[in-house]
Motif scaffolding. Structure first.
Motif, PDB file in Angstrom:
ATOM      1  N   GLU A   1     -27.194 -32.571  -7.904  1.00 51.29           N
ATOM      2  CA  GLU A   1     -26.445 -33.444  -7.004  1.00 51.29           C
ATOM      3  C   GLU A   1     -26.634 -34.916  -7.375  1.00 51.29           C
ATOM      4  N   GLY A   2     -27.812 -35.251  -7.910  1.00 47.60           N
ATOM      5  CA  GLY A   2     -28.079 -36.618  -8.316  1.00 47.60           C
ATOM      6  C   GLY A   2     -27.313 -37.058  -9.546  1.00 47.60           C
ATOM      7  N   LEU A   3     -26.755 -36.104 -10.282  1.00 47.22           N
ATOM      8  CA  LEU A   3     -25.961 -36.452 -11.460  1.00 47.22           C
ATOM      9  C   LEU A   3     -24.587 -36.998 -11.092  1.00 47.22           C
ATOM     10  N   ASN A   4     -24.208 -36.836  -9.814  1.00 45.06           N
ATOM     11  CA  ASN A   4     -22.913 -37.332  -9.326  1.00 45.06           C
ATOM     12  C   ASN A   4     -21.743 -36.770 -10.141  1.00 45.06           C
ATOM     13  N   LEU A   5     -21.775 -35.453 -10.356  1.00 50.15           N
ATOM     14  CA  LEU A   5     -20.713 -34.801 -11.122  1.00 50.15           C
ATOM     15  C   LEU A   5     -19.514 -34.527 -10.230  1.00 50.15           C
ATOM     16  N   THR A   6     -18.348 -34.493 -10.834  1.00 46.71           N
ATOM     17  CA  THR A   6     -17.159 -34.007 -10.136  1.00 46.71           C
ATOM     18  C   THR A   6     -17.188 -32.479 -10.160  1.00 46.71           C
ATOM     19  N   PRO A   7     -16.414 -31.813  -9.303  1.00 45.92           N
ATOM     20  CA  PRO A   7     -16.393 -30.343  -9.340  1.00 45.92           C
ATOM     21  C   PRO A   7     -16.061 -29.781 -10.716  1.00 45.92           C
ATOM     22  N   VAL A   8     -15.109 -30.390 -11.417  1.00 47.48           N
ATOM     23  CA  VAL A   8     -14.748 -29.891 -12.749  1.00 47.48           C
ATOM     24  C   VAL A   8     -15.899 -30.081 -13.725  1.00 47.48           C
ATOM     25  N   GLN A   9     -16.577 -31.230 -13.648  1.00 47.09           N
ATOM     26  CA  GLN A   9     -17.721 -31.470 -14.535  1.00 47.09           C
ATOM     27  C   GLN A   9     -18.840 -30.473 -14.251  1.00 47.09           C
ATOM     28  N   PHE A  10     -19.062 -30.180 -12.956  1.00 48.32           N
ATOM     29  CA  PHE A  10     -20.090 -29.188 -12.622  1.00 48.32           C
ATOM     30  C   PHE A  10     -19.719 -27.809 -13.170  1.00 48.32           C
ATOM     31  N   LEU A  11     -18.450 -27.434 -13.022  1.00 46.64           N
ATOM     32  CA  LEU A  11     -18.010 -26.141 -13.546  1.00 46.64           C
ATOM     33  C   LEU A  11     -18.224 -26.069 -15.058  1.00 46.64           C
TER      34      LEU A  11
END
Length: 471
Positions: free
Chosen positions: A349-359
């Motif tokens: 969560e601290g990486l501040n990823l977007t949903p697509v980046q997390f996927l």
């Protein structure tokens, strides 16, 4: 040292032991119990009975009471409860039934008839033998869901035929390796059942969601095979009259009725009864197992030896899956209790990823895990680590599960640990080199990646059937 740090050491040691070759299920159980003993250690609770002994208690009573306290750790209660939970899981009941259906169909001499029929029916299509092999692989993989069995059997049956027809060895090998992995994705997939049991996602919706992505991937494979056969005819020469003779239409229809239709009806009956709510997955799997026995009996391939082999392989594979679940549940419970999941969640969560980046990050990690680990170990052990993060990124677990199923196709096709290639090399003629097999699977790997991109861009590929059938 804090509890979360110990949890990360637990995860790191597990990965080290996996690479050292220790059995996964027993490593999970041993590490879960070992670290759990520390996590749940409570001397006051464990030796309460010993502390209550009066001075008149004998030496033997004191020793046995102290030893009983040694095993009075709550980790053993947790381990027993997790074992009972797995063994009473109704979703997992379908696993041995689908496995038995696959193993009995594999031994029913259906596949050789099916390949011969499709070979004749598609003789006028460019790359006809490759098309026939791919469709046979897709149907057989759907019926069995066991990658090693499909690749091995089709390697013995179709690869020599394609090599005799002057097919390029790399091209022919790639077709069989790619087609053999389709059973991971196309329902009734054992992998999707395991994912449903690990994540509490509806198996019925998973099956409905996986159908179109699976057919899309088959379509991409067929498009590549036919397209390359047109652009580069030397890799798949058209068959001669001696290799595939002309067959009268009436006889061809009879061959289709007796080879293609029974297996297709069995698969359609099992899938249809699940998707339309006529039966639970377990009930449909029971019908499928009975149908597999009936097919073997009709084709006069049912013998005591084949039945015994099928039962033995079913029991062995089911036991492996169940003990993996027991070990994973125990390991995960201790890991979570120590705060490991919270640390990983806060880090991501601290990486501040977007949903697509997390996927993309999650799929990249699963892709890399697919090199040393089997799909069952990835689904049962590592996928649950990602699940608490899905809600934060507003990602549907159903969509995530289908993406994982597609991704795991790559784990069987990506060198240097492409298990499909090694399955095929084990039974291929000596002149077929491992480097040729690796080269042959690479275009199909690109097809898998394209299908994943299509799912990202057009998520309705996943959601169309579940919404249409279930709302």
């Amino acid at each position: 040292m804090t509890d979360p740090q110990i949890a990360l050491i637990q995860l790191g040691l597990f990965i080290v032991f996996v690479f050292l070759g220790f059995p996964i299920a027993f490593t999970l159980m041993a590490m879960g119990i070992g670290f759990g003993y520390f996590a749940y250690f409570d001397a006051g609770r464990m030796w309460r009975a010993f502390d209550r002994l009066d001075e008149t208690a004998g030496t033997w009573t004191q020793i046995t009471t102290w030893i009983e306290g040694l095993f009075n750790n709550r980790i053993f209660d947790l381990f027993v409860n997790q074992t009972y939970t797995v063994m009473s899981n109704e979703v997992l009941t379908a696993v041995p039934l689908f496995l038995f259906m696959g193993y009995i169909v594999e031994r029913a001499n259906i596949v050789d008839r099916l390949f011969s029929t499709l070979n004749i029916a598609s003789k006028n299509i460019p790359g006809s033998m490759g098309v026939a092999a791919l469709i046979t692989c897709a149907l057989f993989a759907t019926a069995t869901g066991i990658v090693g069995a499909v690749v091995t059997l089709m390697g013995l049956l179709a690869l020599p035929a394609m090599l005799r027809a002057r097919y390029d060895p790399a091209f022919a090998s790639g077709i069989i390796c790619a087609g053999g992995t389709l059973g991971i994705l196309i329902p009734p997939s054992i992998m999707l059942i395991v994912y449903a049991a690990a994540t509490n996602v509806s198996i019925v919706r998973l099956y409905a969601g996986a159908l179109l992505p699976g057919l899309t991937l088959v379509g991409l494979y067929l498009f590549y095979v036919v397209g390359r056969s047109i652009l580069q005819p030397s890799v798949a020469p058209r068959p001669t009259e001696d290799e595939i003779p002309d067959v009268p239409l009436g006889r061809l229809l009879w061959m289709i009725v007796t080879s293609f239709l029974p297996l297709a009806v069995l698969i359609a009956a099992v899938l249809g009864s699940i998707l339309f709510g006529l039966a639970t997955p377990t009930e449909a799997a029971s019908v499928g197992a009975l149908g597999g026995l009936a097919l073997a009996l009709i084709y006069r391939a049912l013998s005591w030896q084949r039945l015994r082999e099928s039962v033995y392989l079913t029991v062995r594979t089911t036991a492996m899956v169940c003990w993996l679940f027991v070990g994973s549940y125990t390991f995960s419970a201790v890991f979570s209790y120590l705060g490991g999941e919270q640390v990983i969640g806060q880090f991501v969560e601290g990486l501040n990823l977007t949903p697509v980046q997390f996927l993309i990050l999650a799929q990249l990690i699963i892709f890399l895990l697919g090199w040393p680990l089997e799909w069952s170990e990835i689904i049962i052990i590592f996928v649950p680590i990602f699940l608490p993060l899905l809600a934060h990124f507003e990602i549907d677990p159903l969509f995530f599960g289908i993406l994982v199923a597609l991704n795991l196709q790559t784990s069987f096709l990506t060198p240097p640990m492409a298990m499909s290639a090694y399955y095929l090399k084990g039974i291929a003629p000596p002149e077929v080199r491992l480097t040729q097999i690796f080269r042959g699977v690479m275009p199909f790997l690109v097809c898998v990646l394209i299908s994943m991109v299509l799912m990202y861009v057009f998520p309705q590929i996943v959601y169309l059937l579940p919404e249409l059938v279930y709302g």
